[in-house]
Design a protein around this motif. Structure first.
Motif, short mmCIF file in Angstrom:
data_model
loop_
_atom_site.label_atom_id
_atom_site.label_comp_id
_atom_site.label_asym_id
_atom_site.label_seq_id
_atom_site.Cartn_x
_atom_site.Cartn_y
_atom_site.Cartn_z
N ASN A 151 -36.22 -21.08 -28.92
CA ASN A 151 -35.40 -19.79 -29.60
C ASN A 151 -35.63 -18.60 -28.68
O ASN A 151 -36.79 -18.11 -28.66
N THR B 233 -28.36 -16.54 -32.78
CA THR B 233 -29.58 -17.08 -31.97
C THR B 233 -29.14 -17.92 -30.99
O THR B 233 -28.48 -18.83 -30.88
N LYS C 288 -38.20 -11.25 -28.69
CA LYS C 288 -38.64 -10.57 -30.02
C LYS C 288 -40.30 -10.25 -29.84
O LYS C 288 -40.95 -9.33 -29.92
N ASP C 289 -40.91 -11.63 -29.81
CA ASP C 289 -42.12 -11.71 -29.73
C ASP C 289 -43.18 -10.98 -28.58
O ASP C 289 -44.09 -10.65 -28.57
N GLN D 177 -36.37 -15.38 -30.51
CA GLN D 177 -37.57 -14.93 -31.07
C GLN D 177 -38.73 -14.80 -29.88
O GLN D 177 -39.44 -14.26 -29.74
#
Length: 189
Positions: free
Chosen positions: A64, A39, A70-71, A67
């Motif tokens: 992050n 991460t 990804k989001d 994330q």
């Protein structure tokens, strides 16, 4: 994600040392989390001080980046779209996709060196590292000194990229401001 209460020593991290030397919040270099393997985290840190000015701790807010990518990946729908976050040096803090191969590279090691890459806000077209003719937008991220670039191959560029670029820059700016605000709220007596 469940909170991990295991102690982790971060005294060797650049953001920790920079925070102790500064009276303001600092943005560190992208790091790989020691708790969550693979991460990437963008740390924002500020030293906590007592009434006499002595350090009592360091408050860290980590964004992050995995994330975040990804989001927001659903908004980067065209094949070949690349989003890069640069620090002040300029060095790559994060790149989507293929972060591992790019994090830490300087401007001279990228296609952006051709057009200077330093403009606070610019739109350019050039041949990228992937040999595709790309359209690239560069924008400042608030007053952080960071730059965000988004590029896409010219042959797949469509009008939705304008909305995507604005949305992505807005999200990153909001995340940066939220981290700075969180630090400010914690330190407000």
């Amino acid at each position: 994600i469940e909170p991990d209460t295991t102690a982790v020593n971060v005294a060797d991290r650049d953001y920790f040392r920079k925070a102790l030397r500064s009276q303001d919040s600092v943005i560190g270099k992208t790091v790989t989390s020691r708790r969550y393997s693979g991460t990437y985290v963008l740390p924002i840190a500020m030293a906590l001080r007592d009434g006499t000015g002595h350090e009592t701790g360091v408050l860290v807010v980590g964004i992050n980046l995995n994330q975040f990518a990804k989001d927001n990946a659903a908004t980067w729908t065209d094949a070949g779209t690349i989003v890069t976050l640069w620090d002040q040096e300029p060095r790559i803090l994060f790149r989507w996709p293929d972060a591992q191969a790019w994090i830490g590279k300087g401007l001279a090691e990228t296609a952006l060196d051709e057009d200077g890459g330093q403009d606070a806000s610019a739109l350019s077209g050039d041949v990228g590292a992937d040999s595709a003719t790309r359209v690239r937008a560069i924008a400042a991220v608030g007053a952080t000194g960071l730059r965000l670039t988004q590029s896409a191959p010219r042959d797949v560029l469509r009008a939705p990229h304008n909305d995507s670029l604005i949305r992505n820059i807005a999200w990153l700016t909001l995340i940066t401001l939220a981290g700075s605000t969180a630090i400010g709220l914690v330190l407000t007596p």
